[in-house]
Design an enzyme around this catalytic site. Structure first.
Site, mmCIF file in Angstrom:
data_model
loop_
_atom_site.group_PDB
_atom_site.id
_atom_site.type_symbol
_atom_site.label_atom_id
_atom_site.label_comp_id
_atom_site.label_asym_id
_atom_site.label_seq_id
_atom_site.Cartn_x
_atom_site.Cartn_y
_atom_site.Cartn_z
ATOM 1 N N LYS A 219 11.084 -5.750 -34.963
ATOM 2 C CA LYS A 219 9.665 -6.040 -34.779
ATOM 3 C C LYS A 219 8.930 -4.763 -34.367
ATOM 4 C CE LYS A 219 9.831 -10.543 -35.460
ATOM 5 N NZ LYS A 219 8.997 -11.302 -36.409
ATOM 6 N N ASP A 247 8.747 -5.623 -39.278
ATOM 7 C CA ASP A 247 7.838 -6.773 -39.281
ATOM 8 C C ASP A 247 6.745 -6.548 -38.247
ATOM 9 O OD1 ASP A 247 6.593 -9.229 -39.357
ATOM 10 O OD2 ASP A 247 8.373 -10.406 -38.912
ATOM 11 N N GLU A 273 6.839 -6.162 -43.199
ATOM 12 C CA GLU A 273 6.469 -7.562 -43.334
ATOM 13 C C GLU A 273 5.161 -7.841 -42.609
ATOM 14 O OE1 GLU A 273 8.519 -11.780 -41.925
ATOM 15 O OE2 GLU A 273 9.769 -10.035 -42.382
ATOM 16 N N GLU A 302 5.250 -16.114 -44.665
ATOM 17 C CA GLU A 302 5.540 -17.152 -43.679
ATOM 18 C C GLU A 302 4.278 -17.854 -43.203
ATOM 19 O OE1 GLU A 302 6.213 -15.574 -39.329
ATOM 20 O OE2 GLU A 302 7.134 -14.151 -40.706
ATOM 21 N N ASP A 325 8.412 -20.354 -46.849
ATOM 22 C CA ASP A 325 8.697 -20.995 -45.567
ATOM 23 C C ASP A 325 8.811 -22.494 -45.815
ATOM 24 O OD1 ASP A 325 8.282 -20.482 -42.308
ATOM 25 O OD2 ASP A 325 7.703 -22.475 -42.991
ATOM 26 N N HIS A 352 11.503 -16.702 -45.094
ATOM 27 C CA HIS A 352 11.322 -16.662 -43.649
ATOM 28 C C HIS A 352 12.141 -17.790 -43.025
ATOM 29 C CE1 HIS A 352 8.964 -18.129 -40.023
ATOM 30 N NE2 HIS A 352 9.360 -16.927 -39.668
#
Length: 440
Positions: A219, A247, A273, A302, A325, A352
């Site tokens: 992240k 992400d 992402e 997502e 998703d 996701h």
């Protein structure tokens, strides 16, 4: 199939994951993984289980939306629904009054997903098959009859969808056997949540490497120097040959995303992402164009509302990786539409699956995609997080960093009743204890 739906129950189930900062990212620092959890009862004594994923506060809104839509299921038989699944999908998404608070987006669409996930679970249970096998065994004509092509026929017609599925029939049995033996490749997000310390990140990466993981997501997006330090740490740990993914969870403006990722490019991520607003199709296209010379793709999906937005992302070459998703879109029906469009546009699908129940559900969809449609594993992988699986009656099985195909009938949605009781919000035992301790 003559199972008449006589009751629809929905529960607000929440897990206090924020206490350990599981799931933390640049935009969601304190998520409590939660679900609007649906149970369908039939007059034949069968049950179907479904859910949609949330982050805590707001789950009650989705529960209310499920209750508002549930009357459209009561009295229907399973045969009524599956004989015209496209029509039933449209019934739920096009109610002349409730569609005003959508249409096909937001809380009302999350509720649609929860209900339809329960219907698909019921169908698979009645057939005695795991959902992925139910889908694999359906004919191209049956699959296409589940998809609403309204608003996407300029990108994918019903005939084109049939052609794609028919073309993929060759080798299908061999691919099914391959998945049963090897499983579907996965990547892990569990090592590098934004709120984890460097020490925790290091230990989790060490454990993951020892367990055979070769694809890792980190992240990013809160502070550039911190991102550089953490990405350097994880790249040094996993080595130059393993896959690194990043992400940002919608943190940046378009120009900021390009500048920030240019700084992180030396760590060689395969993708970034959700670099900006999940609704900004042209922004994603601009980022994709700017990052292509750096060898960085753009992934998103997502929080992509519906098949229409996915259509435009694909038409605009705004995504190099499509992330479906299982609970954001309108269940299996709408995910089939996106899988078909992604295959037509030759963009790999990498679902996701971070969140309670999402791994359990989406594994079925990606197994179907490979066996019955894409027939390709190039740059394809499914997300995995290692939290909360113990609360499901049929939890995911991971071996050598691969999802093994589920064997139990259904969509793997059923939670243990003891877990539902303990985590029912706000009066379940877990939440009552936290309240008594002054922690909630």
């Amino acid at each position: 199939m003559q199972q008449q739906i006589v009751e629809v129950r929905v529960e607000d189930v929440r897990f206090p994951t924020s206490l350990q900062q599981h799931g933390s990212d640049a935009m969601h620092p304190d998520p409590d993984y939660s679900a609007a959890y649906v149970v369908l009862e039939t007059d034949g004594g069968r049950r179907g289980y479904g859910l949609t994923f949330t982050l805590g506060r707001g789950t009650q809104v989705v529960v209310c939306a499920v209750e508002a839509l549930s009357g459209l299921l009561l009295g229907k038989t399973l045969e009524d629904i599956v004989d015209d699944f496209r029509g039933f999908y449209r019934l739920l998404t096009s109610d002349s009054q409730m569609r005003w608070i959508g249409p096909e987006k937001g809380a009302i669409h999350l509720a649609t997903a929860a209900l339809l996930n329960a219907v698909w679970d019921l169908w698979a249970r009645v057939e005695g098959k795991p959902l992925w096998k139910l889908l694999v065994d359906l004919s191209p004509e049956q699959l296409v009859s589940c998809v609403d092509f309204r608003y996407i026929s300029d990108a994918l017609t019903e005939q084109q969808a049939l052609d794609l599925l028919r073309e993929a029939q060759a080798g299908k049995a061999e691919r099914e056997q391959q998945m049963l033996q090897e499983g579907y490749p996965a990547y892990t997000t569990s090592c590098a949540w934004l709120g984890y310390s460097d020490q925790q990140l290091t230990q989790l990466c060490t454990d993951a490497l020892a367990n055979g993981w070769s694809r890792f997501k980190v992240k990013v997006g809160a502070e550039l120097k911190d991102d550089e330090r953490r990405c350097r740490l994880i790249r040094q740990m996993i080595g130059p040959d393993k896959t690194l993914l990043m992400d940002a969870n919608q943190r940046w403006d378009v120009g900021e995303a390009i500048r920030w990722m240019s700084s992180l490019a030396p760590f060689r991520p395969l993708w970034i992402e959700e670099p900006t607003s999940p609704d900004d199709i042209l922004g994603h296209a601009a980022i994709s164009k700017a990052l292509a010379p750096l060898g960085i793709g753009v992934a998103s999906g997502e929080q992509c509302h519906n098949r229409v937005m996915f259509k435009q992302f694909l038409q605009a070459s705004a995504l190099q990786f499509v992330q479906i998703d299982s609970c954001r879109l309108g269940s299996v029906n709408e995910n089939l539409a996106v899988l078909l469009m992604a295959h037509k546009f030759q963009v790999p699908v990498c679902p996701h699956a971070g969140g309670v129940g999402l791994c359990e559900l989406v594994q079925h969809l990606i197994l179907f995609d490979y066996i019955s449609l894409s027939a390709d594993l190039t740059n394809r992988m499914c997300e995995y997080v290692d939290h909360l699986h113990q609360h499901f009656s049929s939890p995911v099985v991971i071996r050598n960093a691969h999802y093994l195909p589920p064997k139990d009938p259904g969509y793997s949605c059923e939670m243990l009743e003891s877990s539902v009781e303990a985590h029912r919000f706000p009066h379940g035992r877990v939440w009552a204890d936290l309240s008594a301790q002054g922690r909630r």
